[in-house]
Design a protein around this motif. Structure first.
Motif, PDB file in Angstrom:
ATOM      1  N   SER A  60     -10.255  17.456   5.311  1.00 55.79           N
ATOM      2  CA  SER A  60     -11.670  17.290   4.980  1.00 55.79           C
ATOM      3  C   SER A  60     -11.981  15.809   4.786  1.00 55.79           C
ATOM      4  CB  SER A  60     -12.006  18.042   3.690  1.00 55.79           C
ATOM      5  OG  SER A  60     -11.347  17.435   2.589  1.00 55.79           O
ATOM      6  N   ARG A  61     -13.279  15.501   4.770  1.00 52.51           N
ATOM      7  CA  ARG A  61     -13.696  14.115   4.551  1.00 52.51           C
ATOM      8  C   ARG A  61     -13.252  13.630   3.174  1.00 52.51           C
ATOM      9  NH1 ARG A  61     -16.933  10.055   6.244  1.00 52.51           N
ATOM     10  NH2 ARG A  61     -18.191   8.957   4.694  1.00 52.51           N
ATOM     11  N   GLY A  62     -13.386  14.492   2.177  1.00 58.29           N
ATOM     12  CA  GLY A  62     -12.978  14.130   0.823  1.00 58.29           C
ATOM     13  C   GLY A  62     -11.500  13.796   0.747  1.00 58.29           C
ATOM     14  N   GLU A  63     -10.691  14.608   1.406  1.00 57.39           N
ATOM     15  CA  GLU A  63      -9.251  14.360   1.437  1.00 57.39           C
ATOM     16  C   GLU A  63      -8.953  13.041   2.156  1.00 57.39           C
ATOM     17  OE1 GLU A  63      -5.422  16.239   3.675  1.00 57.39           O
ATOM     18  OE2 GLU A  63      -6.763  17.679   2.688  1.00 57.39           O
ATOM     19  N   ALA A  64      -9.675  12.784   3.246  1.00 59.42           N
ATOM     20  CA  ALA A  64      -9.491  11.538   3.993  1.00 59.42           C
ATOM     21  C   ALA A  64      -9.839  10.326   3.127  1.00 59.42           C
ATOM     22  CB  ALA A  64     -10.349  11.551   5.256  1.00 59.42           C
ATOM     23  N   LEU A  65     -10.921  10.411   2.377  1.00 56.05           N
ATOM     24  CA  LEU A  65     -11.322   9.301   1.510  1.00 56.05           C
ATOM     25  C   LEU A  65     -10.300   9.055   0.402  1.00 56.05           C
ATOM     26  CD1 LEU A  65     -15.137  10.046   1.263  1.00 56.05           C
ATOM     27  CD2 LEU A  65     -14.081   8.052   2.351  1.00 56.05           C
ATOM     28  N   ARG A  66      -9.760  10.135  -0.165  1.00 52.92           N
ATOM     29  CA  ARG A  66      -8.736   9.979  -1.201  1.00 52.92           C
ATOM     30  C   ARG A  66      -7.473   9.340  -0.633  1.00 52.92           C
ATOM     31  NH1 ARG A  66     -11.245  14.674  -2.761  1.00 52.92           N
ATOM     32  NH2 ARG A  66      -9.845  16.025  -1.576  1.00 52.92           N
ATOM     33  N   ARG A  67      -7.076   9.768   0.555  1.00 51.25           N
ATOM     34  CA  ARG A  67      -5.876   9.202   1.190  1.00 51.25           C
ATOM     35  C   ARG A  67      -6.096   7.740   1.556  1.00 51.25           C
ATOM     36  NH1 ARG A  67      -0.753   8.526   1.208  1.00 51.25           N
ATOM     37  NH2 ARG A  67       0.225   8.546   3.254  1.00 51.25           N
ATOM     38  N   GLU A  68      -7.284   7.406   2.043  1.00 52.71           N
ATOM     39  CA  GLU A  68      -7.619   6.024   2.367  1.00 52.71           C
ATOM     40  C   GLU A  68      -7.487   5.159   1.123  1.00 52.71           C
ATOM     41  OE1 GLU A  68     -11.366   3.350   4.023  1.00 52.71           O
ATOM     42  OE2 GLU A  68     -11.744   5.273   3.071  1.00 52.71           O
ATOM     43  N   ALA A  69      -8.042   5.616   0.004  1.00 54.52           N
ATOM     44  CA  ALA A  69      -7.968   4.859  -1.246  1.00 54.52           C
ATOM     45  C   ALA A  69      -6.521   4.667  -1.686  1.00 54.52           C
ATOM     46  CB  ALA A  69      -8.770   5.565  -2.333  1.00 54.52           C
ATOM     47  N   ALA A  70      -5.701   5.704  -1.525  1.00 58.39           N
ATOM     48  CA  ALA A  70      -4.288   5.610  -1.905  1.00 58.39           C
ATOM     49  C   ALA A  70      -3.562   4.594  -1.026  1.00 58.39           C
ATOM     50  CB  ALA A  70      -3.625   6.978  -1.798  1.00 58.39           C
ATOM     51  N   ILE A  71      -3.850   4.599   0.259  1.00 61.95           N
ATOM     52  CA  ILE A  71      -3.202   3.653   1.171  1.00 61.95           C
ATOM     53  C   ILE A  71      -3.635   2.231   0.862  1.00 61.95           C
ATOM     54  CG2 ILE A  71      -3.080   2.912   3.595  1.00 61.95           C
ATOM     55  CD1 ILE A  71      -3.191   5.941   4.297  1.00 61.95           C
ATOM     56  N   LYS A  72      -4.898   2.036   0.544  1.00 63.74           N
ATOM     57  CA  LYS A  72      -5.386   0.698   0.230  1.00 63.74           C
ATOM     58  C   LYS A  72      -4.745   0.134  -1.036  1.00 63.74           C
ATOM     59  CE  LYS A  72      -9.737   0.700   2.693  1.00 63.74           C
ATOM     60  NZ  LYS A  72     -11.192   0.544   2.621  1.00 63.74           N
ATOM     61  N   ARG A  73      -4.234   1.006  -1.914  1.00 61.54           N
ATOM     62  CA  ARG A  73      -3.560   0.541  -3.121  1.00 61.54           C
ATOM     63  C   ARG A  73      -2.110   0.123  -2.855  1.00 61.54           C
ATOM     64  NH1 ARG A  73      -6.573   4.826  -5.460  1.00 61.54           N
ATOM     65  NH2 ARG A  73      -4.796   6.233  -5.249  1.00 61.54           N
ATOM     66  N   LEU A  74      -1.569   0.483  -1.697  1.00 60.05           N
ATOM     67  CA  LEU A  74      -0.201   0.113  -1.364  1.00 60.05           C
ATOM     68  C   LEU A  74      -0.086  -1.380  -1.090  1.00 60.05           C
ATOM     69  CD1 LEU A  74       0.705   2.957   1.185  1.00 60.05           C
ATOM     70  CD2 LEU A  74       1.282   2.858  -1.253  1.00 60.05           C
ATOM     71  N   THR A  75       1.098  -1.910  -1.297  1.00 53.63           N
ATOM     72  CA  THR A  75       1.345  -3.306  -0.930  1.00 53.63           C
ATOM     73  C   THR A  75       1.477  -3.387   0.587  1.00 53.63           C
ATOM     74  OG1 THR A  75       3.747  -3.084  -1.009  1.00 53.63           O
ATOM     75  CG2 THR A  75       2.623  -3.684  -3.086  1.00 53.63           C
ATOM     76  N   ARG A  76       1.432  -4.587   1.119  1.00 50.13           N
ATOM     77  CA  ARG A  76       1.600  -4.770   2.565  1.00 50.13           C
ATOM     78  C   ARG A  76       2.955  -4.215   3.009  1.00 50.13           C
ATOM     79  NH1 ARG A  76      -0.022  -7.326   7.058  1.00 50.13           N
ATOM     80  NH2 ARG A  76       1.587  -8.137   8.435  1.00 50.13           N
ATOM     81  N   GLY A  77       3.993  -4.476   2.240  1.00 50.48           N
ATOM     82  CA  GLY A  77       5.323  -3.981   2.577  1.00 50.48           C
ATOM     83  C   GLY A  77       5.377  -2.469   2.621  1.00 50.48           C
ATOM     84  N   GLN A  78       4.719  -1.822   1.679  1.00 50.05           N
ATOM     85  CA  GLN A  78       4.680  -0.356   1.666  1.00 50.05           C
ATOM     86  C   GLN A  78       3.915   0.182   2.864  1.00 50.05           C
ATOM     87  OE1 GLN A  78       3.022  -0.112  -2.300  1.00 50.05           O
ATOM     88  NE2 GLN A  78       4.941   0.714  -3.126  1.00 50.05           N
ATOM     89  N   LYS A  79       2.835  -0.497   3.239  1.00 51.15           N
ATOM     90  CA  LYS A  79       2.066  -0.076   4.413  1.00 51.15           C
ATOM     91  C   LYS A  79       2.909  -0.218   5.679  1.00 51.15           C
ATOM     92  CE  LYS A  79      -2.386  -1.343   2.425  1.00 51.15           C
ATOM     93  NZ  LYS A  79      -3.501  -2.280   2.461  1.00 51.15           N
ATOM     94  N   LEU A  80       3.642  -1.328   5.800  1.00 47.55           N
ATOM     95  CA  LEU A  80       4.489  -1.530   6.970  1.00 47.55           C
ATOM     96  C   LEU A  80       5.618  -0.503   7.017  1.00 47.55           C
ATOM     97  CD1 LEU A  80       4.646  -5.434   7.058  1.00 47.55           C
ATOM     98  CD2 LEU A  80       3.356  -3.917   8.586  1.00 47.55           C
ATOM     99  N   ALA A  81       6.141  -0.123   5.859  1.00 46.41           N
ATOM    100  CA  ALA A  81       7.173   0.924   5.804  1.00 46.41           C
ATOM    101  C   ALA A  81       6.586   2.262   6.259  1.00 46.41           C
ATOM    102  CB  ALA A  81       7.737   1.029   4.394  1.00 46.41           C
ATOM    103  N   LEU A  82       5.360   2.552   5.885  1.00 43.33           N
ATOM    104  CA  LEU A  82       4.689   3.773   6.301  1.00 43.33           C
ATOM    105  C   LEU A  82       4.537   3.801   7.816  1.00 43.33           C
ATOM    106  CD1 LEU A  82       3.107   6.350   5.395  1.00 43.33           C
ATOM    107  CD2 LEU A  82       1.072   4.912   5.329  1.00 43.33           C
ATOM    108  N   VAL A  83       4.145   2.679   8.383  1.00 43.11           N
ATOM    109  CA  VAL A  83       3.990   2.566   9.835  1.00 43.11           C
ATOM    110  C   VAL A  83       5.339   2.734  10.521  1.00 43.11           C
ATOM    111  CG1 VAL A  83       3.399   0.971  11.706  1.00 43.11           C
ATOM    112  CG2 VAL A  83       1.905   1.156   9.712  1.00 43.11           C
ATOM    113  N   ALA A  84       6.386   2.139   9.951  1.00 37.26           N
ATOM    114  CA  ALA A  84       7.725   2.210  10.547  1.00 37.26           C
ATOM    115  C   ALA A  84       8.253   3.636  10.541  1.00 37.26           C
ATOM    116  CB  ALA A  84       8.686   1.283   9.807  1.00 37.26           C
ATOM    117  N   VAL A  85       8.027   4.359   9.458  1.00 35.51           N
ATOM    118  CA  VAL A  85       8.489   5.752   9.359  1.00 35.51           C
ATOM    119  C   VAL A  85       7.740   6.613  10.378  1.00 35.51           C
ATOM    120  CG1 VAL A  85       8.479   7.800   7.886  1.00 35.51           C
ATOM    121  CG2 VAL A  85       9.200   5.594   6.960  1.00 35.51           C
ATOM    122  N   ALA A  86       6.442   6.374  10.530  1.00 38.95           N
ATOM    123  CA  ALA A  86       5.651   7.150  11.487  1.00 38.95           C
ATOM    124  C   ALA A  86       6.078   6.872  12.924  1.00 38.95           C
ATOM    125  CB  ALA A  86       4.171   6.844  11.305  1.00 38.95           C
ATOM    126  N   GLY A  87       6.600   5.675  13.170  1.00 40.12           N
ATOM    127  CA  GLY A  87       7.014   5.304  14.518  1.00 40.12           C
ATOM    128  C   GLY A  87       8.358   5.869  14.927  1.00 40.12           C
TER     129      GLY A  87
END
Length: 79
Positions: A51-78
């Protein structure tokens, strides 16, 4: 999540991912000011939400991550 030409990461939500990516790259009208000066951008990670609400909550959670955590998320998805 988008990776900009300057190496920065941009996180947002979209219903139509292809259209939104075209907006970020200036191929269509619209798009945020942030990516306007950092083109081209490329899609480096995506996640589907129920849902849109779930997407907004997930977006907010991702924006709170550090750059390193975001890059780790991208690496795991790859993998």
């Amino acid at each position: 999540m988008l990776e900009c030409a300057d190496g920065s990461l941009y996180t947002g939500i979209a219903r139509d991912l292809e259209r939104r990516l075209a907006q970020h790259n200036g191929e269509l009208a619209g798009g945020p000011k942030y990516t306007r000066g950092r083109r081209p951008v490329s899609l480096c990670w995506r996640e589907v939400a129920a849902s849109r609400g779930e997407a907004l909550r997930r977006e907010a959670a991702i924006k709170r991550l550090t750059r390193g955590q975001k890059l780790a998320l991208v690496a795991v998805a790859g993998d």
